[in-house]
Write a protein that holds these residues in place. Structure first.
Motif, short mmCIF file in Angstrom:
data_model
loop_
_atom_site.label_atom_id
_atom_site.label_comp_id
_atom_site.label_asym_id
_atom_site.label_seq_id
_atom_site.Cartn_x
_atom_site.Cartn_y
_atom_site.Cartn_z
N ALA A 123 0.84 -1.20 0.00
CA ALA A 123 0.00 0.00 0.00
C ALA A 123 0.87 1.25 0.00
N VAL A 124 0.27 2.36 -0.45
CA VAL A 124 0.93 3.67 -0.38
C VAL A 124 0.09 4.55 0.54
N LEU A 125 0.74 5.12 1.54
CA LEU A 125 0.08 5.92 2.57
C LEU A 125 0.49 7.38 2.41
N ARG A 182 -5.86 -1.35 9.67
CA ARG A 182 -7.18 -1.32 9.03
C ARG A 182 -7.12 -1.81 7.58
N LEU A 183 -6.00 -1.58 6.91
CA LEU A 183 -5.85 -2.05 5.54
C LEU A 183 -5.50 -3.53 5.48
N VAL A 205 -9.33 6.53 4.84
CA VAL A 205 -9.04 7.93 5.16
C VAL A 205 -8.93 8.04 6.68
N MET A 206 -7.74 8.43 7.15
CA MET A 206 -7.47 8.58 8.57
C MET A 206 -7.32 10.07 8.90
N HIS A 240 3.88 10.68 16.75
CA HIS A 240 3.78 9.31 17.23
C HIS A 240 3.42 8.38 16.08
N PRO A 241 3.78 7.11 16.16
CA PRO A 241 3.53 6.20 15.04
C PRO A 241 2.08 5.74 14.92
N ASP A 242 1.25 6.06 15.90
CA ASP A 242 -0.11 5.52 15.96
C ASP A 242 -0.91 5.65 14.65
N PRO A 243 -0.92 6.83 13.98
CA PRO A 243 -1.74 6.92 12.76
C PRO A 243 -1.32 5.94 11.67
#
Length: 202
Positions: free
Chosen positions: A7-9, A154-155, A132-133, A144-147
Motif C-alpha cells: 500500500a501507499v500511505l 485497518r488495511l 481515510v485517517m 507518534h507512530p499511531d496513525p
C-alpha cells in the motif's frame, strides 16, 4: 511495483495539497489573539503538528490563558475558513493517485488534520482512497507512530511493506517509527510518478 509493496500511505497537508501556508496563517491569527507573535523558531511546533499540539505550544507563551480545547477549536475554525476558500493541489499528486488507482494499488490518506478539514479537501483530490485517517482516529497523532500503525492495521497490511509519502519532520518521524518505508517530498518539486515510486529504495 517494487517487490512486496502492499500500500501507499499519503500525508495530506503539504504532501497532496499546499495548505501548510494556510495553517501557518490560521495559527498566526489565533496566536495574535493570545498576545503571541509567531516566528521561524515556532515552525517545528506548528507545521505538521495536530491542532491540540499547536494549542499547547501557543499557551506556553500566551499572555491570556483560555482553556486548551477552546484554542484548539479556534485553530481548526480559522484553518477551515482558509481551506474553504480553496486549496492548491501539489503538482503530480493527481497523476500519481490516478496511476495507483489504475494499477489497483491500495492507498490511504493519513492526516494530522481533523476530519472536518479532511472532508473539505477530499473533493479536490477526487480519488477513491481505500482508507481515510484523520486526527480523531487515533489516541495520539503525529509524530507518534499511531496513525500509520492504525492505517496499516485497518488495511490489513504490514507497515514495513508500505511506502509513506510525507513532507514534514513530525510526519516523517511518525511513519519511520511505525516501520514504513518513507519517501520525503518537497511541495515545490511535486510528487513523483509511479515509475519513480516503483524504483524507490529508502
Amino acid at each position: 511495483m517494487s517487490a512486496g509493496l502492499q500500500a501507499v500511505l499519503f500525508d495530506m497537508d503539504g504532501t497532496l495539497v499546499d495548505t501548510e501556508g494556510l495553517w501557518w496563517q490560521a495559527t498566526a491569527a489565533v496566536a495574535r489573539t493570545l498576545g503571541v507573535e509567531l516566528g521561524p523558531a515556532d515552525t517545528p511546533q506548528v507545521l505538521g503538528r495536530t491542532a491540540e499540539d499547536v494549542a499547547a505550544h501557543l499557551l506556553t507563551t500566551a499572555t491570556s490563558r483560555p482553556d486548551p480545547p477552546e484554542i484548539t477549536q479556534r485553530l481548526i475554525d480559522a484553518f477551515a475558513i482558509r481551506v474553504g476558500g480553496g486549496v492548491t493541489v501539489i503538482p503530480g499528486a493527481l497523476a500519481l493517485l490516478a496511476e495507483l488507482h489504475a494499477q489497483a494499488i491500495p492507498t490511504a490518506l493519513v492526516s494530522a488534520s481533523p476530519r472536518s478539514i479532511v472532508d473539505l479537501v477530499l473533493p479536490r483530490l477526487d480519488h477513491p482512497f481505500d482508507l481515510v485517517m484523520a486526527f480523531e482516529d487515533t489516541p495520539r497523532g503525529k509524530p507518534h507512530p499511531d496513525p500509520y500503525l492504525e492505517a496499516a492495521r485497518r488495511l490489513g497490511v504490514e507497515p514495513r511493506r508500505c511506502v509513506a509519502i510525507e513532507d514534514s519532520p513530525p510526519g516523517i518521524a511518525a511513519a519511520t517509527a511505525a516501520g514504513c518505508r518513507v519517501m520525503t517530498v518537497d511541495s515545490r518539486r511535486g510528487l513523483p510518478d509511479l515509475r519513480s515510486l516503483c524504483d524507490f529504495k529508502p
